[in-house]
Write a protein that holds these residues in place. Structure first.
Motif, PDB file in Angstrom:
ATOM      1  N   GLN A 167       5.574  -6.351   6.226  1.00 34.44           N
ATOM      2  CA  GLN A 167       6.167  -7.431   5.438  1.00 34.44           C
ATOM      3  C   GLN A 167       5.212  -8.614   5.270  1.00 34.44           C
ATOM      4  O   GLN A 167       5.203  -9.273   4.238  1.00 34.44           O
ATOM      5  CB  GLN A 167       7.478  -7.890   6.091  1.00 34.44           C
ATOM      6  N   GLU A 168       4.398  -8.863   6.295  1.00 35.21           N
ATOM      7  CA  GLU A 168       3.472  -9.995   6.250  1.00 35.21           C
ATOM      8  C   GLU A 168       2.200  -9.683   5.462  1.00 35.21           C
ATOM      9  O   GLU A 168       1.454 -10.599   5.102  1.00 35.21           O
ATOM     10  CB  GLU A 168       3.094 -10.404   7.676  1.00 35.21           C
ATOM     11  N   LYS A 183       9.912   1.397  -0.292  1.00 31.61           N
ATOM     12  CA  LYS A 183      10.540   0.072  -0.325  1.00 31.61           C
ATOM     13  C   LYS A 183       9.483  -1.020  -0.470  1.00 31.61           C
ATOM     14  O   LYS A 183       9.629  -1.948  -1.267  1.00 31.61           O
ATOM     15  CB  LYS A 183      11.352  -0.155   0.953  1.00 31.61           C
ATOM     16  N   MET A 184       8.397  -0.906   0.298  1.00 32.73           N
ATOM     17  CA  MET A 184       7.348  -1.911   0.253  1.00 32.73           C
ATOM     18  C   MET A 184       6.673  -1.956  -1.118  1.00 32.73           C
ATOM     19  O   MET A 184       6.242  -3.016  -1.577  1.00 32.73           O
ATOM     20  CB  MET A 184       6.299  -1.629   1.333  1.00 32.73           C
ATOM     21  N   ILE A 230       7.156  -3.075  11.054  1.00 32.05           N
ATOM     22  CA  ILE A 230       7.844  -3.579   9.860  1.00 32.05           C
ATOM     23  C   ILE A 230       7.403  -5.005   9.580  1.00 32.05           C
ATOM     24  O   ILE A 230       7.164  -5.389   8.431  1.00 32.05           O
ATOM     25  CB  ILE A 230       9.375  -3.520  10.053  1.00 32.05           C
ATOM     26  N   GLY A 231       7.250  -5.785  10.653  1.00 32.90           N
ATOM     27  CA  GLY A 231       6.786  -7.156  10.489  1.00 32.90           C
ATOM     28  C   GLY A 231       5.390  -7.212   9.897  1.00 32.90           C
ATOM     29  O   GLY A 231       5.114  -8.017   8.998  1.00 32.90           O
ATOM     30  N   GLU A 276       7.848  -4.465  -3.407  1.00 41.07           N
ATOM     31  CA  GLU A 276       7.655  -5.864  -3.021  1.00 41.07           C
ATOM     32  C   GLU A 276       6.204  -6.324  -3.127  1.00 41.07           C
ATOM     33  O   GLU A 276       5.937  -7.513  -3.332  1.00 41.07           O
ATOM     34  CB  GLU A 276       8.139  -6.073  -1.572  1.00 41.07           C
ATOM     35  N   LYS A 277       5.245  -5.395  -2.957  1.00 44.01           N
ATOM     36  CA  LYS A 277       3.831  -5.784  -2.932  1.00 44.01           C
ATOM     37  C   LYS A 277       2.963  -4.568  -3.236  1.00 44.01           C
ATOM     38  O   LYS A 277       3.452  -3.428  -3.186  1.00 44.01           O
ATOM     39  CB  LYS A 277       3.470  -6.349  -1.560  1.00 44.01           C
TER      40      LYS A 277
END
Length: 311
Positions: A83-84, A105-106, A79-80, A109-110
């Protein structure tokens, strides 16, 4: 004020100013060298991103050697990494079936791409057991894989348009290497006699490969290792081996040998000796730093192993 004190204060100010400017210069330099951080799921995609992205990308693949993407559940460290990341590439077609909610979900965000979804549906193979599901193992058809990898190229260009020309040139170079691989595979696979053109593996990962090189592919499990197999499945495969006098079956690096060993034992009970023809890479590649740890090296290994066992 004492002249010596004034001189000392002036020197300190100059020194601090110099350090500040030097620090600013370092920050600018480091910023200029920043790479696009890319997170992928399977190694096949990660290797392609490295080839297409070149010096402009830093790639992290979640699933290493021996990992089965059908059963994979994301860890906290994954997950990290997601997210990065600046951009995410995954296969799609339900290969990473237990991670779909995370990717949805991702995607909010991106940039997050399911690269196999870009392949025209009429070129995909359907699941024999479920007409609504598509076979996700598209990397075994090099022509289809190139279509999927165009999504990698286009995604990188959209994220980093300043380096568009590099991404295009890198893609052309990599695709030329894939074309050479395709020619090599066709030549080698043609050496297998007609009566031995049967590929028996633990699960149905090689249907695209079989269609490309005129092999009948038989897997104990379905397209996903999440599916169960029973005694009837083992017995059916055993009967085929005996009836067609097939001498070799293959294990996969990302799946336990237990299922294939059951088939070998069943054939032996019927007086038919079957050996393991070798280990194939299906859903995962080899160890990083080895030839099999690259897509081209993995593919060549599979071709060489199958030809040596069946010819």
């Amino acid at each position: 004020m004492n002249k010596k004190l004034v001189t000392l204060i002036g020197m300190v100010i100059i020194l601090i100013g110099g350090l500040f400017l030097s620090g600013c210069g370092t920050t600018v330099s480091e910023s200029a060298d920043d790479k696009i951080v890319v997170t992928t799921t399977i190694g096949q995609i990660g290797d392609a991103v490295k080839n297409i992205g070149g010096d402009h990308v830093e790639v992290h693949s979640l699933m290493g050697p021996g990992v089965d993407p059908h059963l994979y559940k994301a860890k906290q460290s994954d997950i990290g990494k997601l997210q990065e990341a600046d951009i995410i590439f995954y296969s799609g077609l339900h290969l990473e079936g237990k991670m779909l909610e995370i990717f949805e979900k991702m995607n909010k965000e991106k940039p997050t791409y399911a690269i196999s979804d870009s392949i025209p549906k009429d070129k995909l193979r359907k699941d024999a057991a479920d007409n609504t599901a598509m076979d996700p193992h598209v990397w075994f058809d090099i022509d289809l894989w190139k279509i999927a990898l165009e999504q990698v190229r286009d995604g990188l260009i959209e994220k980093d348009p300043d380096n568009k020309e590099d991404y295009i040139k890198n893609t052309e170079k990599y695709f030329a290497e894939l074309d050479e691989l395709k020619a090599y595979a066709a030549k080698e696979m043609s050496m297998i006699p007609d009566e031995q053109r049967v590929l028996v593996t633990a699960h149905d990962a090689f249907n695209y490969f079989g269609a490309k090189y005129d092999l009948q592919v038989m897997g104990l499990q379905g397209l996903s290792t999440d599916s169960e197999y029973g005694l009837a499945d083992v017995q059916s495969l055993v009967n085929t081996l005996v009836d067609r006098n097939i001498k070799a079956v293959f294990v996969e690096s990302s799946i336990s040998e237990k299922s294939i060993n059951a088939v070998i034992a069943g054939a032996k009970d019927k007086g038919h000796e079957v050996s393991i023809g070798g280990e194939l890479f299906s859903d995962a590649m080899g160890k990083e730093g080895t030839e099999e740890g690259t897509y081209i090296g993995m593919y060549r290994h599979n071709v060489d192993t199958i030809v040596e066992a069946l010819k």
